[in-house]
Design a protein around this motif. Sequence first.
Motif, PDB file in Angstrom:
ATOM      1  N   VAL A 262       0.918  -1.128  -0.235  1.00 52.11           N
ATOM      2  CA  VAL A 262       0.066  -0.172   0.187  1.00 52.11           C
ATOM      3  C   VAL A 262       0.913   1.179   0.050  1.00 52.11           C
ATOM      4  CG1 VAL A 262      -1.779   1.344   1.496  1.00 52.11           C
ATOM      5  CG2 VAL A 262      -1.939  -1.140   0.971  1.00 52.11           C
ATOM      6  N   LEU A 263       1.863   1.147   0.710  1.00 51.16           N
ATOM      7  CA  LEU A 263       2.804   2.439   1.019  1.00 51.16           C
ATOM      8  C   LEU A 263       3.371   2.679  -0.546  1.00 51.16           C
ATOM      9  CD1 LEU A 263       4.457   2.019   4.545  1.00 51.16           C
ATOM     10  CD2 LEU A 263       2.467   3.441   3.680  1.00 51.16           C
ATOM     11  N   LEU A 264       4.026   1.778  -1.145  1.00 51.44           N
ATOM     12  CA  LEU A 264       4.458   1.717  -2.432  1.00 51.44           C
ATOM     13  C   LEU A 264       3.638   2.172  -3.434  1.00 51.44           C
ATOM     14  CD1 LEU A 264       6.947   1.191  -4.318  1.00 51.44           C
ATOM     15  CD2 LEU A 264       6.234  -1.244  -4.615  1.00 51.44           C
ATOM     16  N   ALA A 265       2.397   1.689  -3.474  1.00 51.71           N
ATOM     17  CA  ALA A 265       1.398   1.997  -4.346  1.00 51.71           C
ATOM     18  C   ALA A 265       1.009   3.674  -4.199  1.00 51.71           C
ATOM     19  CB  ALA A 265       0.141   1.274  -4.346  1.00 51.71           C
ATOM     20  N   ARG A 266       1.090   4.245  -3.009  1.00 48.36           N
ATOM     21  CA  ARG A 266       0.687   5.395  -2.550  1.00 48.36           C
ATOM     22  C   ARG A 266       1.837   6.508  -3.027  1.00 48.36           C
ATOM     23  NH1 ARG A 266      -2.981   7.532   1.122  1.00 48.36           N
ATOM     24  NH2 ARG A 266      -1.345   8.835   1.854  1.00 48.36           N
ATOM     25  N   GLN A 267       2.960   5.796  -3.193  1.00 47.33           N
ATOM     26  CA  GLN A 267       4.082   6.513  -3.878  1.00 47.33           C
ATOM     27  C   GLN A 267       4.049   6.835  -5.185  1.00 47.33           C
ATOM     28  OE1 GLN A 267       6.846   8.154  -2.052  1.00 47.33           O
ATOM     29  NE2 GLN A 267       5.946   7.653  -0.079  1.00 47.33           N
ATOM     30  N   LEU A 268       3.695   5.621  -5.783  1.00 46.20           N
ATOM     31  CA  LEU A 268       3.895   5.670  -7.029  1.00 46.20           C
ATOM     32  C   LEU A 268       2.614   6.516  -7.626  1.00 46.20           C
ATOM     33  CD1 LEU A 268       4.322   1.928  -7.627  1.00 46.20           C
ATOM     34  CD2 LEU A 268       5.768   3.359  -8.348  1.00 46.20           C
ATOM     35  N   VAL A 269       1.492   6.400  -7.222  1.00 47.24           N
ATOM     36  CA  VAL A 269       0.336   7.387  -7.437  1.00 47.24           C
ATOM     37  C   VAL A 269       0.689   8.834  -7.420  1.00 47.24           C
ATOM     38  CG1 VAL A 269      -2.128   7.976  -6.846  1.00 47.24           C
ATOM     39  CG2 VAL A 269      -1.357   5.537  -6.951  1.00 47.24           C
TER      40      VAL A 269
END
Length: 437
Positions: A262-269
Motif C-alpha cells: 500500500v505504501l509503495l502504491a501511494r508513492q507511485l500514485v
Amino acid sequence: MSGIPADVDADAAPPMTVPLRHFVVALAFLVAGVTVGVVEGRAGHLAQVHLLLAGWVCLTIMGALTQFVPVWCGIELHSRRLAAAQLPLAAVGFAGLAAGFLTATPALLPVAGAFALIGVWTLCYNIGRTLLAAEPDVTAIHFGWALVFFALVTAAGIVLALDHAAGVLPILGIGRQGLLLAHGTLAVFGAVLTTVAGALAQLAPMFTQADTGRVDAAVQRAETAVYPFGVLALAGGRLVGSPVLARFGAVLVAAGLGVVAVLLARQLVGARVEWSPMLTRYSVAALSLFLWAGLTVVAWWNDPLAYAGLLGQPSTVLLVGGVGFVVLGTLYHVVPFIVWVHRYSDRLGFEDVPMVDDLYDHRIAAIDGVALTVAYGLLVSNQWLETPDGTALVAGALAFLGTVLFAGNLVAVLVEHSPQSLPTLLTGRERTPAEDS
C-alpha cells in the motif's frame, strides 16, 4: 527524470567494481535459472529455486547492501576487502548447490553449503559492522534484521545439506519438514523481503519524489517494529510444529507485506517524475504484494504448517511479481546509476552528459517488460487456474526472451559507458585510496 538523488553520499561507496561484479554474476544466475526452468521443468525445481532466489536475488541484494548502506548512511564501509571476498565464496556456494540438486549428487551439497555460508556470513559481518555506526532509521533497521535472517537461513541450509548427504537430522532430533519450512520462511520472508521492504522505504520516495505524510510514516514505523517478529514467529512455529505460533507470525507477515504494498502504491500514485522502467516494474510489484497478502492471510490462518502453503497462495505472485519485479526495476536504475556516478558525475556542469536513464535502451526495456509481464500472467494462470500445460511452455519461452533482453540491456550499459572494460570490471582491480581497508 535525472534519477540523481541529492541526499546520498556517493563518496562513501566502495569501488565501482565491487557492486557491479555482484550484479553481473547475479544476472548470469538469472539466465541460468530461467533456462533450467524451461529445459528441466519440475525435475530441476530445487536447482532453479537456488539459482534464482540464492544466485540472482541474494547476490543482487549482497551487491546492493555493499553499495548503498555506506551511500545512504554516509559512512565508510567497514572493509572493502571483505566486500570483494564475499562474492566468489557465495557464488561458488550457490552454483554448487544448484549443481548438486541438478545432478542428484548429495555429497556436493555440504561443500557448496559451506562456501555459501562463509560468503554470506562475511557479508553479515561486514555490513553489520558498518551499520553499527549508522542512525537507526527505517531502512537501517530492516537491513539489520535482514542480516540476522541471512545468517539464520544459511545455518539452516548447511544442516539440510548435511542431512542430504549423511542423514544428520535424526541425530539432532529435528524434523526434516519443519526445518525445510523454517529454511524457506527465513530465506524468502526474512532475508529477501525484509531487505526489499527496507530498500523500498528509501527508493520509492527518492525516485518518485512523492510526499510522505505523517500517517504513512507512522504506519511504516509500525511495520518496521512488528514484521521481523512475525517472520521469527512464523519460522519458529513451523520449525517446532506449533500452529498457534505460526498463525500469529503469519498474520504479522501478511499484514506487514500488505502495508509495504500500500505504501509503495501511494508513492507511485503521487509520483512527480517522468515514468520509467523502474517505476513500471514497481507497479507490478505493489499490485502483486497486495493481492498475495489478501489471499495468503486466509490460507495461512487455516493451515500455516502446510508444506504446500510455504510461500502463501499463489506463490508465483509473491516470488515473480512481488520479489522478481522489485529486483528487475531496481537494477534498471541502480546499475546505470553506479556507472553514471563513476563515469559522468565529475563532468556535470562542464559538458553535456547523459542522464542516468539515458544509459540503457528504452525500447529493449519496453520489450522485456512486456515479455516478462505476459510470462508472469501466464505462470499465475497456470498455477491458479490450472490452464493447459502449453501455457507454461509459452510462459517459459517469454520469460527466457525477457530475461535475455533485460540482462543484455544492462550489460550493454557496462560495455558502452563504464570507465573500465567489462573484462577489467569483472576480473581486474580498480584503483582505490591507500587507506582502503
